[in-house]
Enzyme design. Structure first.
Site, short mmCIF file in Angstrom:
data_model
loop_
_atom_site.label_atom_id
_atom_site.label_comp_id
_atom_site.label_asym_id
_atom_site.label_seq_id
_atom_site.Cartn_x
_atom_site.Cartn_y
_atom_site.Cartn_z
N HIS A 98 0.82 -1.22 0.07
CA HIS A 98 -0.03 0.04 0.04
C HIS A 98 0.80 1.11 0.04
CE1 HIS A 98 -2.86 2.99 1.22
NE2 HIS A 98 -3.67 2.10 1.07
N GLU A 170 -4.05 2.42 -7.04
CA GLU A 170 -4.55 3.53 -6.00
C GLU A 170 -3.48 4.54 -6.40
OE1 GLU A 170 -6.25 1.88 -2.38
OE2 GLU A 170 -4.35 1.40 -2.09
P1 13P Z 1 -9.29 6.73 0.89
O1 13P Z 1 -10.82 5.93 0.36
O2 13P Z 1 -9.77 7.20 2.34
O3 13P Z 1 -9.12 7.50 -0.14
O4 13P Z 1 -8.37 5.50 0.93
C1 13P Z 1 -8.21 4.58 0.06
C2 13P Z 1 -7.25 3.63 0.32
O5 13P Z 1 -5.99 3.81 0.63
C3 13P Z 1 -7.68 2.12 0.32
O6 13P Z 1 -6.65 1.40 0.37
#
Ligand code: 13P
Length: 259
Positions: A98, A170
């Protein structure tokens, strides 16, 4: 039809008491609707996994995902958690790399490749996260950055192993900012990721998820976009009513029908 992944990533939020209350409120609401079109998971802190596993024992349509694991099988690594420990308590998947771990714990792609191996060895699904920084996007290096993250993290994996993974795109600038990526960006990047995977294995087999400021208003359009197999939800997964709004946005008011 393929189920859409919906994973609530709780990050470092909630005490165990708060986690229990959340699940006690969520589960009856999920049981009242037909959630079969979704592959639903919660990714809580390590210390809540066993407690939540016991709560969802009778409710097989929600899975547990861990937020991380160590890259060695076992050993003298104080404070760490192994993939085998997670598998032994019924965890089905593990987030790998992540962006918060890449940035705060300085995890690099080669380390992530080792973690993926450990997760696969014990039969769980690695969910490899990738995504460019704001700086990389502004300077036009976003595609190169994501490509490098993927290729270096997949080093040493066979095509069959890569087909067991999920990928989560992401973009760092969309996480926790309220600045969701546009559909155009999501489609462009998911198509790129699909192409990269297709050079490595039967790429169509690998689900590609989106994460970053998803909420009940934008989730349906994102999940319906080409090459989007679902998503990771951070802040909007922390409150039961907000999380249920996302579920309802995806399934319709009563799911596909009351049981
Ligand atoms: P948010 O939905 O708070 O932007 O976070 C996304 C995330 O990091 C999911 O792993």
């Amino acid at each position: 039809m393929q189920k859409k992944y919906l994973i609530g990533n709780w990050k470092m939020y909630k005490t165990v008491q708060e986690a229990i209350i959340f699940m006690q409120q969520l589960l009856p609401q999920l049981q009242a609707i037909d959630t079969r079109p979704l592959a639903l998971s919660i990714a809580p802190s390590f210390v809540h996994l066993s407690t939540i596993a016991a709560l969802i024992d009778d409710y097989k349509s929600i899975q547990l995902v861990a937020q991380n694991c160590h890259h060695e099988t076992e050993g003298a690594f104080t404070g760490e958690v192994s993939a085998a420990m997670l598998a032994a308590i019924g965890v089905g998947g593990v987030l790998i790399g992540h962006s918060e771990r890449r940035s705060y714990q300085k995890e690099d792609n080669l380390l992530l490749a080792k973690k993926i191996k450990r997760v696969l060895e014990v039969g769980m699904q690695p969910l490899l996260c990738c995504g460019e920084s704001l700086e990389a996007r502004r300077s036009g290096r976003h595609k190169a950055m994501v490509q490098q993250q993927l290729l270096e993290s997949l080093v040493g994996l066979t095509p069959k192993e890569i087909e067991q993974l999920g990928i989560a795109y992401e973009p760092v600038w969309a996480i926790g900012t309220g600045q969701v990526a546009s559909l155009e960006v999501i489609i462009e990047m998911h198509t790129l990721i699909r192409e990269i995977l297709s050079d490595q294995c039967e790429g169509a087999k690998v689900p590609i998820l989106y994460g970053g400021s998803c909420n009940a208003q934008n989730v349906k359009a994102i999940f319906d976009a080409p090459n989007v197999a679902g998503g990771l939800i951070g802040s909007a997964s922390l409150k039961v009513d907000q999380f249920m709004k996302i579920v309802i946005a995806l399934l319709g008011k009563d799911g596909t029908g009351h049981r």
